[in-house]
Design a protein around this motif. Structure first.
Motif, PDB file in Angstrom:
ATOM      1  N   THR A  64       0.823  -1.207   0.000  1.00 45.13           N
ATOM      2  CA  THR A  64       0.000   0.000   0.000  1.00 45.13           C
ATOM      3  C   THR A  64       0.858   1.258   0.000  1.00 45.13           C
ATOM      4  O   THR A  64       0.448   2.285  -0.539  1.00 45.13           O
ATOM      5  CB  THR A  64      -0.946   0.010   1.215  1.00 45.13           C
ATOM      6  OG1 THR A  64      -0.211  -0.284   2.411  1.00 45.13           O
ATOM      7  CG2 THR A  64      -2.043  -1.013   1.056  1.00 45.13           C
TER       8      THR A  64
ATOM      9  N   THR B 183       1.675   1.771  -3.610  1.00 42.28           N
ATOM     10  CA  THR B 183       0.491   2.273  -4.319  1.00 42.28           C
ATOM     11  C   THR B 183       0.238   3.731  -3.997  1.00 42.28           C
ATOM     12  O   THR B 183      -0.110   4.529  -4.877  1.00 42.28           O
ATOM     13  CB  THR B 183      -0.739   1.431  -3.939  1.00 42.28           C
ATOM     14  OG1 THR B 183      -0.505   0.065  -4.285  1.00 42.28           O
ATOM     15  CG2 THR B 183      -1.984   1.924  -4.665  1.00 42.28           C
TER      16      THR B 183
ATOM     17  N   ARG C  40       0.080   6.528  -6.903  1.00 42.15           N
ATOM     18  CA  ARG C  40      -1.235   7.032  -7.277  1.00 42.15           C
ATOM     19  C   ARG C  40      -1.645   8.330  -6.596  1.00 42.15           C
ATOM     20  O   ARG C  40      -2.384   9.128  -7.184  1.00 42.15           O
ATOM     21  CB  ARG C  40      -2.300   5.964  -6.984  1.00 42.15           C
ATOM     22  CG  ARG C  40      -2.149   4.694  -7.794  1.00 42.15           C
ATOM     23  CD  ARG C  40      -3.275   3.723  -7.480  1.00 42.15           C
ATOM     24  NE  ARG C  40      -3.137   2.473  -8.211  1.00 42.15           N
ATOM     25  CZ  ARG C  40      -3.962   1.429  -8.082  1.00 42.15           C
ATOM     26  NH1 ARG C  40      -4.990   1.507  -7.253  1.00 42.15           N
ATOM     27  NH2 ARG C  40      -3.764   0.337  -8.782  1.00 42.15           N
TER      28      ARG C  40
END
Length: 311
Positions: A261, A264, A268
């Motif tokens: 995570t 990510t 993002r």
């Protein structure tokens, strides 16, 4: 100067992720700042509250409990040109246990943004940045997080930013034992950090806090119509179905930040323009967490904590 940063026991980070804003992250100010500095920092946060609410808040870092100031990380965002505070978050650090292991849960606590800046792309700083820095500093071990809210947009953001969040994208199955155990400890020992009174109930099957707005957070109560909605309708439907907005219910979410995570989040959520400056902060923290202890350990002729060199 660099060595001072590497060996500092608490975070005090300043950086400029864009040309328009300045960010300061202060860990546990009540433990090391003098009283005047703490009050000045809190006054800046209260000015953000004043831009959004008719009355000041009086719980958590704003209340009489000095422990909250000793166990909270404050992230303050200011407008670069005017120097005016425009947003902040206050993340309490809560102790819990899983079996014989003592863990620390980072609560995604009070977040406030000046209404004039709510579409300014600040959410990546307010909801993920501080957690990422803590994750790197603790040598990238999984970091437990929690969130209490009745806002569908926040429920969805937490579910999509962190890993194994419950309730989150999957609500048909029951929470795991670990999630349930952490949630019960939060409600038993730490509800004062997020302004929930002792009279509030807790549904440990769905993680719903009933009658939540009685412990200092009264001014934050919203109706479903006025609460910000998420782009994914499933989170809006979840809140509308599970929460009694007239009574004042909240959802407690529990999850983790791990390596997947974190990657990510960097790919993002963080704007490309902010990545170089953020990389510098992460590098410094990485050296502090990994390299500096190794160098200190290998220097056998110097003391290290309770360890002393052989004569």
């Amino acid at each position: 100067m660099i060595w001072k940063i590497l060996t500092a026991p608490y975070l005090d980070i300043r950086f400029r992720p864009s040309k328009n804003i300045d960010v300061r992250i202060v860990e546990r100010p009540g433990l090391w700042m003098d009283e005047a500095e703490v009050e000045q920092l809190l006054a800046k946060c209260q000015s953000v509250v004043a831009s959004s609410l008719p009355e000041p808040l009086d719980y958590g870092i704003f209340g009489d409990d000095l422990q909250a100031r000793e166990r909270t990380i404050i992230t303050l965002i200011s407008d670069r040109e005017s120097g005016r505070p425009i947003a902040f978050n206050a993340l309490p650090l809560m102790d819990a246990k899983l079996g014989a292991e003592e863990i620390q849960v980072v609560h995604l606590g009070l977040v406030m943004v000046d209404p004039n800046y709510r579409s300014g792309g600040l959410s990546w700083i307010l909801y993920g940045l501080t957690c990422l820095l803590l994750f790197v500093r603790q040598q990238m071990r999984p970091l437990w997080i929690s969130s209490v809210t009745q806002v569908p947009a926040v429920v969805g953001m937490v579910a999509e930013t962190f890993d194994s969040v419950w309730p989150g994208q999957e609500t048909t199955s029951a929470p795991t034992f670990a999630h349930g155990h952490v949630a019960k400890q939060i409600m038993r020992d730490h509800r004062h950090f997020f302004g929930v009174g002792m009279e509030a109930g807790f549904d440990d099957r769905r993680f719903i806090i009933t009658n939540a707005y009685t412990g200092g957070s009264d001014n934050l109560k919203k109706s479903f119509e006025s609460a910000a909605k998420h782009r994914d309708e499933q989170y809006n439907a979840l809140c509308e179905e599970w929460l009694d907005y007239e009574r004042g219910d909240d959802i407690l979410q529990v999850g983790q930040l791990n390596l997947a995570t974190a990657r990510t989040y960097l790919m993002r959520s963080v704007p490309n323009s902010a990545l170089p400056k953020l990389a510098v902060q992460l590098l410094v923290l990485g050296v502090q967490a990994l390299l500096a202890p190794t160098i200190q350990w290998l220097a056998a002729n110097k003391s290290l904590g309770s360890l002393r060199p052989a004569k």
